[in-house]
Scaffold this motif. Structure first.
Motif, PDB file in Angstrom:
ATOM      1  N   SER A 115       3.743  -5.304   0.522  1.00  0.00           N
ATOM      2  CA  SER A 115       4.140  -6.556  -0.119  1.00  0.00           C
ATOM      3  C   SER A 115       5.292  -6.318  -1.095  1.00  0.00           C
ATOM      4  O   SER A 115       6.201  -7.154  -1.227  1.00  0.00           O
ATOM      5  CB  SER A 115       2.938  -7.202  -0.805  1.00  0.00           C
ATOM      6  OG  SER A 115       2.952  -6.916  -2.170  1.00  0.00           O
ATOM      7  N   GLU A 116       5.292  -5.158  -1.775  1.00  0.00           N
ATOM      8  CA  GLU A 116       6.404  -4.842  -2.671  1.00  0.00           C
ATOM      9  C   GLU A 116       7.712  -4.760  -1.902  1.00  0.00           C
ATOM     10  O   GLU A 116       8.750  -5.267  -2.342  1.00  0.00           O
ATOM     11  CB  GLU A 116       6.147  -3.495  -3.357  1.00  0.00           C
ATOM     12  CG  GLU A 116       5.237  -3.567  -4.558  1.00  0.00           C
ATOM     13  CD  GLU A 116       5.914  -4.249  -5.732  1.00  0.00           C
ATOM     14  OE1 GLU A 116       5.210  -4.923  -6.502  1.00  0.00           O
ATOM     15  OE2 GLU A 116       7.152  -4.126  -5.864  1.00  0.00           O
ATOM     16  N   ILE A 117       7.623  -4.101  -0.740  1.00  0.00           N
ATOM     17  CA  ILE A 117       8.847  -3.931   0.055  1.00  0.00           C
ATOM     18  C   ILE A 117       9.370  -5.277   0.539  1.00  0.00           C
ATOM     19  O   ILE A 117      10.576  -5.565   0.497  1.00  0.00           O
ATOM     20  CB  ILE A 117       8.570  -2.979   1.232  1.00  0.00           C
ATOM     21  CG1 ILE A 117       8.408  -1.565   0.690  1.00  0.00           C
ATOM     22  CG2 ILE A 117       9.683  -3.053   2.252  1.00  0.00           C
ATOM     23  CD1 ILE A 117       8.077  -0.557   1.735  1.00  0.00           C
TER      24      ILE A 117
ATOM     25  N   GLN B 277      -0.311  -3.161  -0.747  1.00  0.00           N
ATOM     26  CA  GLN B 277       0.523  -3.460  -1.905  1.00  0.00           C
ATOM     27  C   GLN B 277       1.943  -2.951  -1.704  1.00  0.00           C
ATOM     28  O   GLN B 277       2.910  -3.615  -2.074  1.00  0.00           O
ATOM     29  CB  GLN B 277      -0.078  -2.818  -3.163  1.00  0.00           C
ATOM     30  CG  GLN B 277      -1.304  -3.528  -3.660  1.00  0.00           C
ATOM     31  CD  GLN B 277      -1.980  -2.717  -4.739  1.00  0.00           C
ATOM     32  OE1 GLN B 277      -2.061  -1.493  -4.635  1.00  0.00           O
ATOM     33  NE2 GLN B 277      -2.453  -3.385  -5.769  1.00  0.00           N
ATOM     34  N   LYS B 278       2.040  -1.752  -1.120  1.00  0.00           N
ATOM     35  CA  LYS B 278       3.381  -1.209  -0.878  1.00  0.00           C
ATOM     36  C   LYS B 278       4.163  -2.127   0.048  1.00  0.00           C
ATOM     37  O   LYS B 278       5.334  -2.414  -0.188  1.00  0.00           O
ATOM     38  CB  LYS B 278       3.266   0.185  -0.229  1.00  0.00           C
ATOM     39  CG  LYS B 278       3.300   1.313  -1.217  1.00  0.00           C
ATOM     40  CD  LYS B 278       3.507   2.628  -0.516  1.00  0.00           C
ATOM     41  CE  LYS B 278       2.249   3.454  -0.634  1.00  0.00           C
ATOM     42  NZ  LYS B 278       2.398   4.824  -0.191  1.00  0.00           N
TER      43      LYS B 278
ATOM     44  N   GLU C 163      14.491   4.692   0.073  1.00  0.00           N
ATOM     45  CA  GLU C 163      14.131   4.715  -1.332  1.00  0.00           C
ATOM     46  C   GLU C 163      13.257   5.933  -1.579  1.00  0.00           C
ATOM     47  O   GLU C 163      12.779   6.589  -0.658  1.00  0.00           O
ATOM     48  CB  GLU C 163      13.400   3.442  -1.710  1.00  0.00           C
ATOM     49  CG  GLU C 163      12.104   3.252  -0.988  1.00  0.00           C
ATOM     50  CD  GLU C 163      11.364   2.046  -1.511  1.00  0.00           C
ATOM     51  OE1 GLU C 163      12.039   1.093  -1.924  1.00  0.00           O
ATOM     52  OE2 GLU C 163      10.139   2.076  -1.518  1.00  0.00           O
TER      53      GLU C 163
ATOM     54  N   LEU D  54      -0.044   2.798  -5.191  1.00  0.00           N
ATOM     55  CA  LEU D  54      -0.443   1.563  -4.525  1.00  0.00           C
ATOM     56  C   LEU D  54      -0.946   1.889  -3.137  1.00  0.00           C
ATOM     57  O   LEU D  54      -0.530   2.854  -2.517  1.00  0.00           O
ATOM     58  CB  LEU D  54       0.756   0.621  -4.423  1.00  0.00           C
ATOM     59  CG  LEU D  54       1.541   0.444  -5.711  1.00  0.00           C
ATOM     60  CD1 LEU D  54       2.812  -0.288  -5.451  1.00  0.00           C
ATOM     61  CD2 LEU D  54       0.697  -0.294  -6.724  1.00  0.00           C
TER      62      LEU D  54
ATOM     63  N   ARG E 248       6.298   4.469  -5.359  1.00  0.00           N
ATOM     64  CA  ARG E 248       5.117   3.592  -5.438  1.00  0.00           C
ATOM     65  C   ARG E 248       3.889   4.342  -4.935  1.00  0.00           C
ATOM     66  O   ARG E 248       3.265   3.942  -3.969  1.00  0.00           O
ATOM     67  CB  ARG E 248       5.353   2.370  -4.567  1.00  0.00           C
ATOM     68  CG  ARG E 248       6.499   1.512  -5.052  1.00  0.00           C
ATOM     69  CD  ARG E 248       6.538   0.205  -4.290  1.00  0.00           C
ATOM     70  NE  ARG E 248       7.696   0.119  -3.422  1.00  0.00           N
ATOM     71  CZ  ARG E 248       8.818  -0.496  -3.753  1.00  0.00           C
ATOM     72  NH1 ARG E 248       8.942  -1.056  -4.935  1.00  0.00           N
ATOM     73  NH2 ARG E 248       9.822  -0.560  -2.900  1.00  0.00           N
TER      74      ARG E 248
ATOM     75  N   ARG F  18      14.274 -10.583  -2.459  1.00  0.00           N
ATOM     76  CA  ARG F  18      15.198 -10.629  -3.583  1.00  0.00           C
ATOM     77  C   ARG F  18      16.608 -10.300  -3.133  1.00  0.00           C
ATOM     78  O   ARG F  18      17.584 -10.951  -3.539  1.00  0.00           O
ATOM     79  CB  ARG F  18      14.747  -9.652  -4.677  1.00  0.00           C
ATOM     80  CG  ARG F  18      14.005 -10.329  -5.796  1.00  0.00           C
ATOM     81  CD  ARG F  18      13.500  -9.332  -6.800  1.00  0.00           C
ATOM     82  NE  ARG F  18      12.084  -9.052  -6.565  1.00  0.00           N
ATOM     83  CZ  ARG F  18      11.532  -7.866  -6.648  1.00  0.00           C
ATOM     84  NH1 ARG F  18      12.251  -6.803  -6.944  1.00  0.00           N
ATOM     85  NH2 ARG F  18      10.238  -7.694  -6.421  1.00  0.00           N
TER      86      ARG F  18
ATOM     87  N   LYS G 285       8.907  -8.130  -0.916  1.00  0.00           N
ATOM     88  CA  LYS G 285       9.475  -8.866  -2.051  1.00  0.00           C
ATOM     89  C   LYS G 285      10.878  -8.373  -2.357  1.00  0.00           C
ATOM     90  O   LYS G 285      11.777  -9.157  -2.688  1.00  0.00           O
ATOM     91  CB  LYS G 285       8.574  -8.699  -3.286  1.00  0.00           C
ATOM     92  CG  LYS G 285       7.414  -9.620  -3.291  1.00  0.00           C
ATOM     93  CD  LYS G 285       6.859  -9.807  -4.703  1.00  0.00           C
ATOM     94  CE  LYS G 285       5.357  -9.945  -4.597  1.00  0.00           C
ATOM     95  NZ  LYS G 285       4.599  -9.177  -5.553  1.00  0.00           N
ATOM     96  N   GLU G 286      11.055  -7.059  -2.264  1.00  0.00           N
ATOM     97  CA  GLU G 286      12.385  -6.489  -2.494  1.00  0.00           C
ATOM     98  C   GLU G 286      13.375  -7.062  -1.491  1.00  0.00           C
ATOM     99  O   GLU G 286      14.514  -7.423  -1.845  1.00  0.00           O
ATOM    100  CB  GLU G 286      12.278  -4.964  -2.342  1.00  0.00           C
ATOM    101  CG  GLU G 286      13.359  -4.159  -3.002  1.00  0.00           C
ATOM    102  CD  GLU G 286      13.497  -4.395  -4.484  1.00  0.00           C
ATOM    103  OE1 GLU G 286      12.498  -4.283  -5.223  1.00  0.00           O
ATOM    104  OE2 GLU G 286      14.623  -4.713  -4.903  1.00  0.00           O
TER     105      GLU G 286
END
Lengths: 179, 91
Positions: free
Chosen positions: A90-92, A87-88, A75, A83, A80, A98, A94-95
């Motif tokens: 946790s975002e990854i 945070q990064k 990506e 962050l 991001r 999903r 979550k992605e």
């Protein structure tokens, strides 16, 4: 009830021979237990149960493949920037979650549809041969491609039928006699 | 007393003998029907290629239907036979 195998059911109802070690007072309990056991086995062999199990298995496979393929995901590094590391991360994750959910849903739908339709066709025809998976594959492919127009649905049905025919030919292959 | 006892036992033995014979005949009939049923439904429904020990869904459904049809056929043929017998004896 527990008569010797291959012998006609010649005992009057309520007087069948008991299994060793049980008395006549247990007969009521035995009949109850047998009734529930019969219901369980009927439930396990029903089309709905098979469809649910196949859907669950499909979900698991889809989630697993998505998990494995998320390690190849690339990506934009500038995406991001603001962050911090936690945070990064946790975002990854979550992605990833999903993606697993989406892919699992897709595979689960395919599995549940195919298993359910094949079971229904087999129950209707009362035969177990290669026609069932091919027809079920055709219908499933058509249903999955229904939004892309009639030609695409037909082509998708043919493709899925060929795929499921290949898989079932493999599953029904002649195994060697020395096992 | 022994004479009474003997006559009583012999008469009860006679009735018992008839019922025993009837019971034996009924047992034979039931066993015969059972064996035919199992044989014919097995030949019709179960594939000769034994890939596993359990019955498939198709085979179980086939056996359910086979047993039901067998009894239906039995009943219908019995009714027709009875009608024929009634017609023959009445006419």
């Amino acid at each position: 009830m527990n008569s010797p195998p291959l012998v006609a059911p010649i005992f009057p109802a309520g007087k069948e021979p008991l299994p060793p070690g049980l008395t006549d007072e247990d007969r009521e309990q035995l009949m109850q237990a047998k009734k529930y056991q019969d219901w369980m086995s009927i439930g396990m062999e029903s089309c709905a149960t098979k469809s649910i199990f196949a859907g669950g298995g499909g979900f698991a496979i889809g989630a697993f493949f998505s998990l494995m393929s998320s390690s190849f995901a690339y990506e934009d590094p500038l995406l991001r920037q603001n962050l911090n590391t936690r945070q990064k991360a946790s975002e990854i994750f979550k992605e990833m979650g999903r993606g697993m959910w989406r892919s699992g849903k897709g595979f689960g739908k395919v599995g549940a549809l195919f298993a359910g339709i094949e079971c229904v066709i087999e129950s209707y025809r009362a035969r177990n041969d290669m026609v069932n998976p091919i027809a079920a594959g055709f219908v499933t492919g058509g249903i999955l491609a229904r939004n892309a127009g009639p030609r695409a649905a037909f082509g998708g049905g043919l493709a899925f039928a060929a795929f499921s025919a290949a898989i079932d030919l493999f599953l029904r292959r002649e195994t060697s006699d020395e096992d | 007393m022994s004479f009474l006892g003997r006559s009583g036992s012999s008469s009860s033995n006679g009735i018992n003998q008839e019922r025993v014979d009837m019971a034996i005949q009924e047992l034979d009939m039931i066993t015969d029907v059972f064996n035919r049923l199992v044989s014919s439904c097995h030949n019709k429904c179960v594939n000769t290629r034994y890939a596993e020990g359990d019955l498939n869904k198709g085979e179980s459904v086939c056996i359910d239907r086979c047993v039901a049809k067998f009894f239906e056929v039995n009943k219908k043929v019995g009714e027709k036979l009875q009608n024929m017998g009634a017609a023959a004896s009445g006419g």
